[in-house]
Scaffold this active site. Sequence first.
Site, PDB file in Angstrom:
ATOM      1  N   GLU A   1      -1.296   3.953   7.436  1.00 59.88           N
ATOM      2  CA  GLU A   1       0.066   4.764   7.510  1.00 59.88           C
ATOM      3  C   GLU A   1      -0.273   5.986   8.020  1.00 59.88           C
ATOM      4  OE1 GLU A   1       1.036   1.246   5.408  1.00 59.88           O
ATOM      5  OE2 GLU A   1      -0.436   2.572   5.179  1.00 59.88           O
TER       6      GLU A   1
ATOM      7  N   HIS B   1       7.105  -2.478  -3.531  1.00 60.71           N
ATOM      8  CA  HIS B   1       7.840  -2.705  -2.202  1.00 60.71           C
ATOM      9  C   HIS B   1       9.186  -2.352  -2.314  1.00 60.71           C
ATOM     10  CE1 HIS B   1       4.059  -5.426  -2.358  1.00 60.71           C
ATOM     11  NE2 HIS B   1       4.116  -5.146  -0.901  1.00 60.71           N
TER      12      HIS B   1
END
Length: 341
Positions: A74, A143
């Site tokens: 990321e 998540h």
Amino acid sequence: MSSNPRAQRKIEANETTILRALNQAMADAMEEDPKVLILGEDVADPEGGGVIGTTTGLSTRFGDDRVRSTPISEQAIIGAAIGASLVGYKPIAEIMLMNFVTVAMDMIVNHAAKLRYMSGGQTHVPIVIRTMTGAGFSTAGQHSDFLEAWFAHTAGLKVVMPATAEDAYGLLRSAIDDPDPVIFIENTAIYWVPMKAAAKGHRVPIGKARIAAEGSDLTIVTYSSMVPRTLAALPAMAEAGVSAEVIDLRTISPWDQETVAASVAKTGRCLVVHEAVQPFGVGAEIAAVIGERFFGQLKAPVGRVGAPFTPVPFSKPLETAFLPNAKTVADAAINLVKATH
């Protein structure tokens, strides 16, 4: 919610889904402007198109130099996007899941959000960071988080969360046009729902809410997946004699204070509804502003509906109990109005 979120009714000719609308918005933007790029994990997979398929077919159409799959990093995705934006490109960075933006918070909060301020307005960072969230799929706390309040609290970032396919297209086109960083948050629960399609080139102004339903007793301010759940609660409210006006914020920051204020001035009551945990959330900011501006006119304290202060559970029964739903909203709205009649 269906156990299989993709098992929706047939899409009619004038309809699309949020998933398709996002894909079309990116395709149209890339067709019009060669400076628009896409970066992210597996985004160049011609069949997969990222984790959920939003970029399917784009690398085939525009080439893998403009739709580029990245390592599972990321920080690399956001860092490369910021760098590309500083030399004239308009990158769309896809972060697979909202929880994973935490890995790149330094890049987002200390660099993307602040470069315009630290350069005296000489440097802009025209990036769009797309990410998705949403509970209801037993993907648990790492998540499924709703972190929009983190970004809304950061000066220099705009935060948008569409609830319809038309708005998903129009807001993404506006986000790509914007000279400053935009956090674009999508909700998995409403990706596959057939909805009205937007016209090509349609834009939705960032910072402008829409009135999703008109009413007279109560203003309900909400966004993202809680918009359809709130609209689904209206019949139960009506049966109890409560007329609710529903405002879909569309943009979390900057939020449309004037549209909300005009509605609250009419109804005298306000309920803020979001899927994120209730404490320290977007609802707290809206409640504070409404309280400051309309304290003498309010018929009741501003109410809030949100999830309990806990990570999203993995257990299906616990996850179902965790999520606000139409009944949660209807009960809160009815109690708020009935308590002050």
